[in-house]
Design an enzyme around this catalytic site. Structure first.
Site, PDB file in Angstrom:
ATOM      1  N   ALA A   1       0.867  -1.183   0.000  1.00 59.23           N
ATOM      2  CA  ALA A   1       0.000   0.000   0.000  1.00 59.23           C
ATOM      3  C   ALA A   1       0.908   1.238   0.000  1.00 59.23           C
ATOM      4  O   ALA A   1       0.783   2.135   0.832  1.00 59.23           O
ATOM      5  CB  ALA A   1      -0.981   0.001   1.169  1.00 59.23           C
TER       6      ALA A   1
ATOM      7  N   HIS B   1       6.902   5.774   1.793  1.00 62.34           N
ATOM      8  CA  HIS B   1       7.721   4.626   1.400  1.00 62.34           C
ATOM      9  C   HIS B   1       8.702   5.027   0.295  1.00 62.34           C
ATOM     10  O   HIS B   1       9.874   4.658   0.319  1.00 62.34           O
ATOM     11  CB  HIS B   1       6.837   3.498   0.854  1.00 62.34           C
ATOM     12  CG  HIS B   1       5.852   2.931   1.836  1.00 62.34           C
ATOM     13  ND1 HIS B   1       4.493   3.097   1.690  1.00 62.34           N
ATOM     14  CD2 HIS B   1       6.026   2.195   2.960  1.00 62.34           C
ATOM     15  CE1 HIS B   1       3.875   2.475   2.679  1.00 62.34           C
ATOM     16  NE2 HIS B   1       4.771   1.926   3.467  1.00 62.34           N
TER      17      HIS B   1
ATOM     18  N   ASP C   1       7.876   5.455  12.358  1.00 64.09           N
ATOM     19  CA  ASP C   1       7.783   4.377  13.347  1.00 64.09           C
ATOM     20  C   ASP C   1       9.032   4.452  14.227  1.00 64.09           C
ATOM     21  O   ASP C   1       9.947   3.632  14.115  1.00 64.09           O
ATOM     22  CB  ASP C   1       7.689   3.031  12.631  1.00 64.09           C
ATOM     23  CG  ASP C   1       6.423   2.932  11.786  1.00 64.09           C
ATOM     24  OD1 ASP C   1       5.434   2.392  12.267  1.00 64.09           O
ATOM     25  OD2 ASP C   1       6.432   3.443  10.647  1.00 64.09           O
TER      26      ASP C   1
ATOM     27  N   GLN D   1       9.962   1.446  16.314  1.00 69.05           N
ATOM     28  CA  GLN D   1      10.426   0.356  15.440  1.00 69.05           C
ATOM     29  C   GLN D   1      11.880   0.582  15.026  1.00 69.05           C
ATOM     30  O   GLN D   1      12.702  -0.346  15.053  1.00 69.05           O
ATOM     31  CB  GLN D   1       9.541   0.283  14.201  1.00 69.05           C
ATOM     32  CG  GLN D   1      10.055  -0.632  13.112  1.00 69.05           C
ATOM     33  CD  GLN D   1       9.050  -0.806  11.993  1.00 69.05           C
ATOM     34  OE1 GLN D   1       8.129  -1.587  12.121  1.00 69.05           O
ATOM     35  NE2 GLN D   1       9.216  -0.070  10.912  1.00 69.05           N
TER      36      GLN D   1
ATOM     37  N   LEU E   1       1.730  10.591   6.431  1.00 69.58           N
ATOM     38  CA  LEU E   1       1.242   9.571   5.496  1.00 69.58           C
ATOM     39  C   LEU E   1       1.302   8.209   6.179  1.00 69.58           C
ATOM     40  O   LEU E   1       2.253   7.900   6.891  1.00 69.58           O
ATOM     41  CB  LEU E   1       2.089   9.539   4.228  1.00 69.58           C
ATOM     42  CG  LEU E   1       2.068  10.770   3.332  1.00 69.58           C
ATOM     43  CD1 LEU E   1       2.810  10.478   2.030  1.00 69.58           C
ATOM     44  CD2 LEU E   1       0.650  11.209   3.030  1.00 69.58           C
TER      45      LEU E   1
HETATM   46  P1  AMP Z   1       4.907  -0.095   6.535  1.00 71.94           P
HETATM   47  O1  AMP Z   1       4.602  -0.459   5.131  1.00 71.94           O
HETATM   48  O2  AMP Z   1       3.827   0.687   7.217  1.00 71.94           O
HETATM   49  O3  AMP Z   1       5.418  -1.258   7.349  1.00 71.94           O
HETATM   50  O4  AMP Z   1       6.123   0.921   6.470  1.00 71.94           O
HETATM   51  C1  AMP Z   1       7.305   0.592   5.782  1.00 71.94           C
HETATM   52  C2  AMP Z   1       8.344   1.645   6.076  1.00 71.94           C
HETATM   53  O5  AMP Z   1       7.859   2.922   5.652  1.00 71.94           O
HETATM   54  C3  AMP Z   1       8.642   1.777   7.576  1.00 71.94           C
HETATM   55  O6  AMP Z   1      10.048   1.930   7.759  1.00 71.94           O
HETATM   56  C4  AMP Z   1       7.901   3.013   7.954  1.00 71.94           C
HETATM   57  O7  AMP Z   1       8.467   3.696   9.062  1.00 71.94           O
HETATM   58  C5  AMP Z   1       8.021   3.843   6.695  1.00 71.94           C
HETATM   59  N1  AMP Z   1       6.983   4.883   6.626  1.00 71.94           N
HETATM   60  C6  AMP Z   1       5.647   4.718   6.806  1.00 71.94           C
HETATM   61  N2  AMP Z   1       5.019   5.905   6.722  1.00 71.94           N
HETATM   62  C7  AMP Z   1       5.981   6.837   6.489  1.00 71.94           C
HETATM   63  C8  AMP Z   1       5.972   8.247   6.304  1.00 71.94           C
HETATM   64  N3  AMP Z   1       4.844   8.965   6.351  1.00 71.94           N
HETATM   65  N4  AMP Z   1       7.153   8.880   6.077  1.00 71.94           N
HETATM   66  C9  AMP Z   1       8.310   8.182   6.035  1.00 71.94           C
HETATM   67  N5  AMP Z   1       8.388   6.845   6.198  1.00 71.94           N
HETATM   68  C10 AMP Z   1       7.244   6.180   6.420  1.00 71.94           C
END
Ligand code: AMP
Length: 272
Positions: A23, A28, A141, A144, A175
């Protein structure tokens, strides 16, 4: 992937890695750009990791948009998109988990039992499969990121962890793949999370130094301005150790989580 790294697409040069649950959005893709700026080839994984969802969470509903994700990755110059099937990542008799026991304990770790064990376990597996030189994680995160840094340090993973800044909507909402769950009225309330962080930054600039005194005021401000947000936690922490900070100073991580309707959202800033 290992074979590809040795003799195929990834042979030669440095490899950057951006693990995701798909998604994909501009947050990302900003991590992809960071990776591409520092390495020769970038791998993105797309895997909705079942072990990081607690019982009753949104694993089944989590948005899955593979076709769009692949198009985004191609346009962003990603070399390899790795989408492992669940039964290969977790064979039925898989019996090993990776547990981080200090920085994962409270905040999101308390609200989502087992979450960071699921994250560490899948990231450890992915690191072994992709064997990246650099892996990029979002500061969105923040806990994390701190947990992964610990895992890499304590288990001697030969990878450099890079944090990428939070990408926001024009009005400031961070986002998130979960923003698609929000109705129009919930979307308006969700802005309260970022607005609360901005309010805290302003108080700090105005001379507030006592985190314990500021926290209840900030909660009252949120309740008055954005009654649709049910705050789960507000925390002032060291960004690396996640130790509590009672005195506000530049660089302190201000992290929060809250629910808007059924949707759980997180956000944070570093005091500037
Ligand atoms: P996820 O798909 O939610 O597991 O996120 C994958 C990676 O994208 C993780 O390292 C998140 O911290 C990063 N991420 C999610 N949202 C954002 C954002 N708004 N800005 C920067 N990185 C993000």
């Amino acid at each position: 992937m290992l074979q590809e790294r040795q003799c195929g697409e990834l042979a030669g040069g440095s490899v950057g890695f951006v693990p995701t649950m798909g998604a994909l959005h501009a947050g990302h893709l900003s991590l992809v750009q960071l990776s591409r700026a520092q390495t020769d080839k970038t791998v993105v994984s797309i895997f909705v990791n079942p072990t990081q969802f607690a019982e009753g969470e949104d694993y089944a509903q989590y948005p899955r948009t593979m076709d769009e994700d692949l198009a985004h990755c191609e346009a962003a110059g990603v070399s390899v998109v790795f989408c492992p099937p669940e039964h290969e990542m977790y064979p039925a008799d898989a019996s090993v988990r990776v547990v981080e026991n200090r920085v994962a304990r409270d905040l999101c770790g308390a609200a989502r039992p087992g979450h960071f064990t699921g994250v560490c376990t899948v990231v450890a597996k992915l690191f072994h499969l992709v064997a990246p030189d650099v892996a990029v994680f979002g500061e969105k995160d923040a806990q994390q990121l701190a947990v992964i840094r610990r895992m890499v340090r304590d288990l001697f993973f030969p990878v450099r962890i890079v944090g990428g800044p939070i990408i926001r909507e024009p009005d400031g909402l961070a986002l998130s793949s979960r923003n698609v769950y929000l109705s129009a009225s919930e979307r308006a309330e969700a802005l309260g999370l970022y607005q609360m962080l901005c309010w805290i930054q302003l108080q700090y600039e105005g001379g507030a130094l006592d985190a314990n005194a500021l926290a209840p005021k900030a909660r009252r401000w949120l309740a008055a301005e954005y009654p649709g947000v049910a705050l789960e936690y507000l925390a002032f922490r060291d960004p690396d150790t996640l130790e509590k900070q009672t005195v506000l100073q530049s660089g302190v991580l201000v992290a929060l989580a809250g629910r808007v309707g059924q949707t759980r959202l997180i956000d944070n800033i570093r005091l500037a």
